[in-house]
Design an enzyme around this catalytic site. Sequence first.
Site, PDB file in Angstrom:
ATOM      1  N   SER A  12       4.266  16.443  -7.069  1.00 21.80           N
ATOM      2  CA  SER A  12       4.135  15.885  -8.453  1.00 21.80           C
ATOM      3  C   SER A  12       4.985  14.775  -8.576  1.00 21.80           C
ATOM      4  CB  SER A  12       4.303  17.057  -9.538  1.00 21.80           C
ATOM      5  OG  SER A  12       5.700  17.446  -9.150  1.00 21.80           O
ATOM      6  N   ALA A  15       4.303   9.369  -5.847  1.00 16.94           N
ATOM      7  CA  ALA A  15       2.848   9.169  -4.922  1.00 16.94           C
ATOM      8  C   ALA A  15       1.695   9.847  -5.504  1.00 16.94           C
ATOM      9  CB  ALA A  15       3.156   9.260  -3.426  1.00 16.94           C
ATOM     10  N   ASN A  41      11.894  14.732  -6.897  1.00 23.95           N
ATOM     11  CA  ASN A  41      12.716  13.853  -6.500  1.00 23.95           C
ATOM     12  C   ASN A  41      12.603  12.647  -7.461  1.00 23.95           C
ATOM     13  OD1 ASN A  41      14.584  15.128  -5.084  1.00 23.95           O
ATOM     14  ND2 ASN A  41      14.011  14.166  -3.011  1.00 23.95           N
ATOM     15  N   SER A  42      11.173  12.084  -7.424  1.00 27.26           N
ATOM     16  CA  SER A  42      10.688  10.879  -8.050  1.00 27.26           C
ATOM     17  C   SER A  42      11.488  10.806  -9.468  1.00 27.26           C
ATOM     18  CB  SER A  42       9.281  10.682  -8.051  1.00 27.26           C
ATOM     19  OG  SER A  42       8.789  10.490  -6.722  1.00 27.26           O
ATOM     20  N   GLY A  47      17.493   4.933  -8.652  1.00 28.76           N
ATOM     21  CA  GLY A  47      17.106   3.561  -7.988  1.00 28.76           C
ATOM     22  C   GLY A  47      15.884   3.078  -8.583  1.00 28.76           C
ATOM     23  N   ALA A 153       2.336  25.839  -2.300  1.00 34.76           N
ATOM     24  CA  ALA A 153       1.201  25.812  -1.154  1.00 34.76           C
ATOM     25  C   ALA A 153       2.187  26.091   0.021  1.00 34.76           C
ATOM     26  CB  ALA A 153       0.784  24.496  -1.399  1.00 34.76           C
ATOM     27  N   ARG A 275      22.341   1.521   4.498  1.00 27.94           N
ATOM     28  CA  ARG A 275      22.816   2.541   3.964  1.00 27.94           C
ATOM     29  C   ARG A 275      23.465   3.475   5.312  1.00 27.94           C
ATOM     30  NH1 ARG A 275      18.297   4.528  -0.080  1.00 27.94           N
ATOM     31  NH2 ARG A 275      18.994   3.555  -1.887  1.00 27.94           N
TER      32      ARG A 275
END
Length: 530
Positions: A12, A15, A41-42, A47, A153, A275
């Site tokens: 979710s 993407a 995470n999105s 950032g 899943a 990084r």
Amino acid sequence: MKNQLDVLIIGSGIAALQLARLLDSALHVSVITKSVIRQSNSYWAQGGIAAVVDRNDHLRFHVEDTITAGRFHHSYREVERLVEEGATTVKQLVAEGLPIDRDEFGHISLGLEGAHRMNRIVHAGGDATGRHTIEFLLEQLPEQVQIIEQEMAYELLLSVDRSTCVGVKTKRRDGSVQIYRARHVVLASGGVGAIYPFTTNQTMLTGDGIAMAFRAGAEIADMEFIQFHPTLLYVNGETKGLVSEAVRGAGGTLVDEAGNRLMEHVHPLKDLAPRHITAYEIYKARANGKDVYIDIRSILDFEKQFPTITALCEQHGISVADGLLPVAPGSHFLMGGICVDTFGRTTIPGLYAIGETANSGVHGANRLASNSLLEGIVFGRRLAKYLNEQPQISNAIPIFHYEEKIDSEKIALLSKSELQQRMMEAVGMIRSGEKLQAHLHYLTESGVNDWIKKGIDVLSHKEIEKLFLFINSYLISYPALLREESRGAHIRSDFSIEEESWMGKRIIQTIQHTWIRRGFCESDQTRIHA
């Protein structure tokens, strides 16, 4: 319970939701997440989105910055497409109403992050770009998109000959198994950050999509490349969350406890070096017993520019007014994943992967800052266009069933915390052949090679996550041993230089064998292990 779908999306994040919102209204679509829709995470991404939207910037600059940061381990064609389509897609999102930050003149406010030569980071809500973008995408989801929360899943449904993906099995919190058939199954379930004790990822990021695809027979690549973010807030021996690279882009500097600047003579970009370089310098300083901080005293209105980070610091008793934020590196992003082509198609018909779960060739050996959200919106949009053009053909065919079931008692005895510590010691920022071999021996003795070919219906939610962590540990560790060089985020103490002979070589893994492929084409392959 059986459900027939056109498109089933696992995950979710940005993407997944970008794909879901752009699919044709005639398609029956479900989005399944094992957590809740606002816990990806999105959603928590501080950032921004890297994109060429300023007339003084150039697509070529963004391409070159991406390839340089990733140490030339890319599909150059895909990088070019990402940058070109990314600029167009971001402009479209802005035109559609994405609430981006602007300056006092109404122009897009562009930030600077590590390894970028230009200010090209688009933000929304300062350091809350992820949250604002996800909310924007959710508002635009069509009515035919069904969101299913709290279902994990755990197994892809395959045709009897295991040649085609026709759906997925999920497990609810009460332990009940659900079966979904779908013409197209899309894995967008994120990375595997929870395999390490310190991570910027959400704790449920256990590499489910990658483990599922691997067990189904898909090709997996570049798993040795794990990016460690240089700056996680570090309090009382634990990391508490991300301190965005944008803080250094705004003028923050890395210093040790004596006030010495860590990056002054290390790289031309100093605190905005790639990084893997900044993370390595912090790692070395801490290994030598020195505390490391981001000095934010030169940043005006820090609380206004970075409200999320300010709240994080206050929550954990760190005074922003003091101007020094204690930091340590932690796992952040997986450059490897499920092999896909330009549309997100995997090597199994009917199965697709986008976002961090996928290995599309755009990130190389070290992702350029803020290219991850860009990848999500670009590949989500591209896959939607592809699926919208596919004929609607039924896949009501018999499915494959595992003959042998896994021993749940053996999985219950495994320790997640022990695995995390072992991963950090053997397959963390610095690797060596000796430690990698010892870790692989530990995994083999645990039984990981047997688990990939057995049914796992009997396992609980937590046991499946644990199993997937062990599978991903092997998928990361084996290529880390094979790649005898240091490149990008893969650093070997016993092979400390970037070897020209390894340039462009990718380590591909399936349940049958592992081999080396040069570049992102089928030619020049070398079998390593059968």
